[in-house]
Design a protein around this motif. Structure first.
Motif, short mmCIF file in Angstrom:
data_model
loop_
_atom_site.label_atom_id
_atom_site.label_comp_id
_atom_site.label_asym_id
_atom_site.label_seq_id
_atom_site.Cartn_x
_atom_site.Cartn_y
_atom_site.Cartn_z
N ASP A 102 -3.24 27.58 -6.79
CA ASP A 102 -3.40 26.25 -7.80
C ASP A 102 -3.05 26.30 -8.72
O ASP A 102 -2.97 25.99 -9.58
N LYS A 131 0.57 26.83 -9.28
CA LYS A 131 1.06 25.38 -8.88
C LYS A 131 1.06 24.45 -10.65
O LYS A 131 1.43 24.00 -10.78
N GLU A 132 -0.36 24.67 -10.66
CA GLU A 132 -0.41 23.90 -11.96
C GLU A 132 0.33 24.60 -13.25
O GLU A 132 1.02 24.43 -14.35
N SER A 135 3.40 22.87 -12.74
CA SER A 135 3.68 21.49 -12.82
C SER A 135 3.58 21.38 -15.16
O SER A 135 4.02 20.87 -15.86
N LYS A 136 2.87 22.06 -15.40
CA LYS A 136 2.55 22.26 -16.82
C LYS A 136 4.07 23.03 -17.43
O LYS A 136 5.12 21.92 -18.37
#
Length: 1173
Positions: A854, A857-858, A861-862
């Protein structure tokens, strides 16, 4: 009839015309009524006699130009029934009444209008003609309409967007309900209208065309719901008639009216015949549509079925609330799509909400309770919320159903980061622990130590301590705020528990219990004053309503009045406890300081300032000192009259601290020998206090820079200065510079020169020491993360006391590692370290997905939001690093089917999925990912160690790169292909050996897909979208679909799934994350509705990122697939409406159909068995 009206109101089924005669209904038509009474039973369902078909033929031609349903108002006299319903401008009942009038005049014309209505609602451009209606069977009509379907159309009314179609579904469903309601007294019993409609909808629901299947299933389910309502009315009328008959028969012979008895007997017989007819209709719909469509490949269709069966069981529980129907809801709770699982839970909530139905749900609860509990951890948050709410209803009905283990699995969700889940879990916790009051609590006061709330507050503290998540008190308070707000605002009881001595015989509080209570009290005060969730649980501050603002002001006033008096007493009692004092000193930040003056509380302010001074003198902990500094900052507000009083107290304290520091520093620096430890401690403790205050207060007038400069300069010259003193001296100097900078931003250039003079005096050697080598610092940070975070659990030696097998210590160690990784990822996001350093983090995505997936993945994304192109380059860099590591381990002659190479390829596929479905948004990044020089240079630069004629050493990397080709737009594929040819030689283009397959496959991926963007309406879709059909495959002469002849051709594409290389093997997970795999028993697993023939295996770790890998086929009842219900003989399970109340003894419980093992067969080949390995 009163009872009937009450039932109708409860279930919200409009029944204005149910219980009385109206000129708008079909009841007053004597011809139709006589036809109903004289009907025969020889007519075959869904079929019309040849004479009947020709009956309306002559009149059909004359009626073709007429309005469907004769609706002729508001200028709509030339509109079809579909167009009238679509516009939604006319009252549905008037539309239906016009159609009924048309049916009375010529039922064939009206029925043809209704048939075309369903066809057009499916999005089909064709229409059923009078000739087709007279001479063709339903199957032939459906085949003809399938051919009329537009090949290029992927949408139909139920899925179209826009304001015109937004209300179409509700208008469509309302039309069906009103149609049955208005026809319920005679027309539905004529063995013509309903038979034809049911036969048509059953056939359409079995179609390959998704639009037909979806629309007809919705229509059939709403038709069934309307029939259930009719059946319920019949049952009520039969009970009323029977009651009247019994009352009349029990009269004495002289007063008994034999004519009335005969009339009542005739009426009861007629109602019984009508009920039998309704049973036949519902059986036809249930077995012909529901049984096959509840396991349809399309999630929306499955959801419709489950939603409606929930309505049936709630509306007419006597007939439907039994094991025979509950089993469908239980099985479907294992569905792969969250939308369907959500419908199951909402359907069950309507049943468990009614306590009268609890006894009928006991068997279902015992069989499926574990599944419901596991769904509280569902990956879909909406499903998890509804599962918790359902368990709350179960708990409300009976305390004995849920075990302690079941409840504990819900308790910990009050700390969830997702607020709706946490709030639902908080309500469950409140119901379980706080709702039950014993008889001994009846006479207890409401507030205070010996009160009901006092005991509940103790229970809250015990729960908080047992949860062992003490740092998340704000999350617990926020979870309980909506259901236990009154309890959490009982600050008088909390203060009483902290200050009052225990009563005789009462057990005293332990120190950790008092600490927990103070933390909960602080969190409750913050929640009341700020009115928004804690950090990490909300999307941001929302605008408060007028009522919420008033409540906020009232709470703040009450908090000030209570704690202005109590806070000095609390500080005096716990002044030596650093943790308690730190929390207590945060309370003045939430005070309304005007209350000190208006409430005449100045003496309590003096007491508070005196206690804060004592705390500063007693403590040297940074947290405590910063809390004191922030308290002074909150109280020193020039807007209030107490400012002068507080400012004097603050100045006196700082004067003493600075004078003491200068005096100690002078003695400390004058000593020729090594500094004494006691003197060093005194200097350090005083410097800590000054530094903590300088953070929130401007101390420029005390000239602290000079003192700190002397201290640092001496330390640099002698090299024996204690480390902590150097750290705090540098920090204090840092605050000096920041305060000067703040003044400069408000002043003139003269102040800038002053600032420059200050910074010029700063030790240059210290500056160099602070800066260091930035590149080496980045490398050291990265190496630290790689060495201390990405390690196996067994290799972690940080467990306390060497207890490697202790589960709690492993969780704590993992939590620390996650914090380290999150901190480093923040450095990447905020551009403190270069983004390309994230390549070493991203490449660990698959291997450590369970621990850090998690976070990684975050971070991806950022970083993509910050710089799409640089993020894409970083992803490629991580793949290149893994590829080089594989070459060093396996050598240049590695096998491309090896687990290492397949793992890199799978990681590339996961990276590709993170770019999403919008190709326009990611076009630039994806194109640059392929066209960047480094990529092709990496693949082609290194020659083969085996000599010329062999592929380059890194050519296999193109096979990995091909995972991103599907994200390229058509024109970009051509551009990338031209760019690729620059790096290829003529000989390379001619090679066809296996060693050149990576280049061949990559070129093919850039050349394929040029003309396959057309979306098909046929149901070979994946569950998330339409499948791709090639326009080139269509005959040039027509745009209509031609169905293949024969049953085999219908399914010819079912086994032709695309084959992909075998990915990293890992167990398949269900859609719900389970803490304890034991809770899912093998016999309660679910045989899904999908057919999987591909060799492709998912890692099972990122189900929300997965693209569908199954062929979306519909379950055809014609082909009789061996499926989920193989072991069930549905032909024998008819809908049997319960007997009227005077014949209850005839009702018997249906057999137990809950055991899935009774319907599963090892030979079944259409489903995917979801297991938790």
């Amino acid at each position: 009839m009163i009872a009937a009206q009450e039932l109708h109101t409860e279930f919200q089924f409009p029944q204005e015309a149910d219980t009385q005669l109206s000129s708008d209904t079909d009841l007053e038509d004597p011809d139709v009524k006589n036809a109903k009474l004289g009907k025969g039973k020889a007519g075959k369902k869904g079929k019309k006699a040849p004479g009947e078909k020709g009956k309306g033929g002559a009149a059909k031609g004359a009626g073709l130009g007429r309005v469907n349903g004769h609706h002729q108002e508001n200028g709509m006299e030339n509109m079809t029934l579909f167009e009238v319903v679509k516009m939604g401008k006319s009252a549905t009942q008037s539309v239906v009444d016009d159609w009924i009038e048309s049916y009375k005049n010529d039922r064939d014309i009206a029925l043809l209008d209704l048939i075309n209505f369903f066809i057009q609602c499916s999005g089909c451009k064709g229409a059923v003609s009078a000739e087709m209606f007279r001479h063709m069977q339903n199957s032939e009509i459906i085949r003809k309409m399938t051919e009329e379907f537009d090949e290029d159309s992927g949408d139909y009314p139920l899925t179209m967007a826009g304001p015109l179609w937004k209300k179409f579904k509700s208008s469509f469903c309302e039309f069906i309900g009103v149609l049955v309601r208005q026809c319920q007294y005679s027309i539905i019993y004529d063995e013509y209208m309903m038979d034809t409609v049911i036969s048509l909808l059953t056939g359409l629901s079995d179609s390959q065309v998704r639009a037909f299947r979806h629309t007809s299933t919705l229509a059939a389910m709403k038709l069934m719901t309307a029939l259930v309502n009719v059946a319920l009315n019949l049952s009520i009328n039969m009970d009323n008639t029977q009651r009247q008959y019994e009352a009349e028969r029990n009269k004495v012979m002289a007063k008994r009216a034999n004519d009335r008895l005969e009339l009542l007997l005739q009426k009861r017989k007629e109602l019984q015949e009508n009920q039998d007819e309704i049973e036949n209709m519902m059986n036809a719909i249930f077995k012909g549509v529901f049984v096959h469509r509840y396991r349809d490949a399309i999630a929306e269709i499955r959801a419709i079925c489950i939603e409606e069966i929930g309505v049936w069981m709630k509306m007419y529980s006597d007939a439907f609330l039994n094991d025979s129907y509950l089993k469908y809801v239980g099985w479907t709770m294992h569905d792969k799509q969250g939308e369907v699982r959500l419908k199951c839970l909402t359907a069950l909530q309507g049943l468990y909400y009614n306590r009268e139905l609890n006894t009928r749900l006991e068997l279902f609860t015992s069989r499926f309770k574990d599944r419901i509990v596991s769904m509280t951890l569902d990956k879909e948050y909406d499903v998890a919320v509804q599962a918790i709410k359902l368990l709350t209803l179960v708990l409300h009905s009976s305390d004995e159903v849920l075990t302690a283990e079941d409840c504990e699995s819900v308790y910990h969700l009050v700390y969830s980061a997702h607020r709706p889940v946490a709030v639902a879990a908080g309500e469950f916790l409140y119901k379980k622990l706080f709702s039950h009051r014993g008889p001994e609590e009846e006479g207890m006061p409401r507030r205070g130590r010996q009160s009901v709330n006092g005991n509940l507050i103790k229970t809250t503290v015990f729960f908080f301590l047992e949860s062992e998540l003490h740092e998340h008190g704000a999350y617990l308070v926020d979870s309980l705020w909506e259901c236990a707000g009154e309890l959490l605002k009982d600050w008088e009881s909390m203060i009483s528990l902290l200050l009052d001595e225990p009563m005789p015989g009462e057990e005293g509080k332990e120190e950790h219990q008092e600490t927990a209570l103070i933390e909960i009290m602080l969190c409750a005060i913050r929640q009341a004053c700020e009115c928004h969730p804690p950090v990490g649980r909300g999307t941001g501050k929302r605008v408060l309503t007028a009522k919420e603002k008033k409540t906020q002001l009232d709470d703040r006033t009450r908090i000030t009045e209570i704690f202005a008096v109590a806070l000095p007493l609390l500080l005096a009692k716990y002044s030596v406890d650093a943790e308690k004092v730190t929390n207590l000193l945060q309370l003045p930040q939430f005070f309304d300081l005007e209350i000190y003056t208006t409430g005449r509380l100045e003496k309590h302010l003096e007491s508070l300032l005196r206690q804060i001074r004592e705390v500063v003198e007693k403590h040297t902990e940074t947290d405590v000192l910063e809390a004191c500094s922030m308290t002074y900052h909150a109280l020193c507000n020039e807007e209030f009259t107490i400012f002068n009083r507080v400012d004097i107290a603050r100045s006196q304290l700082l004067d003493e601290l600075v004078d003491k520091f200068n005096r100690l520093l002078e003695d400390f620096l004058q000593e020729g020998e090594e500094p004494d430890e006691d003197d060093a401690y005194q200097v350090l403790s005083t410097l800590k206090r000054i530094t903590a205050f300088h953070n929130a207060h401007d101390l420029s007038k005390w000239d602290l820079f000079t003192s700190n400069y002397k201290l640092l300069n001496t330390g640099l010259q002698n090299g024996d200065m204690p480390e902590q003193i150097v750290i705090h001296a540098m920090q204090c100097t840092h605050y000096v510079i920041l305060w000067h900078l703040a003044k400069v931003s408000e002043g003139s250039s003269t102040k800038v020169n002053t600032l420059l003079s200050v910074t010029n005096d700063y030790p240059l050697s210290t500056n160099a020491t602070l800066c260091g080598n930035y590149s080496s610092l980045q490398a050291e940070l990265l190496n630290f993360i790689l060495d201390h975070v990405f390690i196996d659990q067994d290799d972690d030696n940080n467990s306390t006391d060497g207890q490697h097998d202790d589960e709690a210590s492993k969780i704590e160690a993992l939590h620390k590692r996650r914090n380290l990784l999150a901190a480093y990822c923040k450095l990447i996001i905020y551009n403190v370290v270069e983004m390309n350093t994230g390549a070493d983090i991203f490449k660990q995505y698959m291997r450590y997905y369970n621990d850090y997936g998690d976070i990684i993945k975050e971070t991806m994304s950022k970083t993509r939001q910050i710089d799409k192109i640089q993020c894409a380059k970083t992803l490629i860099l991580s793949l290149q690093q893994l590829f080089n590591e594989m070459l060093s381990d396996l050598g240049c002659n590695f096998d491309r089917s090896s687990s290492s190479f397949c793992g890199i390829k799978e990681l590339a596929r996961r990276f590709s999925l993170t770019f999403g479905l919008d190709q326009l948004k990611t076009r630039e990044a994806i194109a640059m990912l392929h066209k960047t020089v480094e990529v092709f240079t990496f693949a082609f630069k290194e020659p083969s160690p085996q000599g010329e004629g062999n592929p380059p050493l890194n050519l296999a990397f193109l096979d990995i790169l091909s995972e991103f080709s599907s994200k390229l737009l058509r024109q970009d594929k051509k551009t990338v292909h031209l760019y690729l040819e620059r790096f290829m030689t003529f000989q390379m283009a001619l090679q066809r050996e296996d060693c050149w397959l990576p280049l061949i496959s990559y070129r093919n991926s850039l050349q394929a897909g040029g003309d396959d963007d057309t979306m098909s309406v046929i149901s070979g879709y994946s569950s998330r979208g339409s499948s791709i059909r090639s326009k080139k495959a269509k005959p040039a002469s027509t745009g209509k679909r031609k169905l293949p002849e024969g049953e085999d051709a219908v399914w010819m594409n079912r086994e032709q799934n695309v084959q992909t290389p075998v990915m990293m093997p890992s167990p398949h997970l269900s859609s719900t994350v389970l803490r304890d795999p034991k809770k899912m028993r093998p016999e309660e697993s679910y045989m899904g509705v999908y057919s999987i023939t591909s060799d492709r295996r998912s890692s099972g770790l990122m189900e929300d990122d997965e693209e569908p890998i199954v062929e979306d086929v519909m379950m055809s009842s014609e082909d009789r697939l061996e499926d989920l219900n193989e072991g069930m003989d549905f032909d024998t399970m008819d809908i049997d409406l319960p007997p009227s109340k005077n014949r209850r003894e005839r009702s018997e419980l249906k057999p137990d159909y809950f055991d899935p093992s009774s319907i599963m067969d090892d030979s079944v080949g259409i489903g995917l068995l979801l297991r938790v390995k």
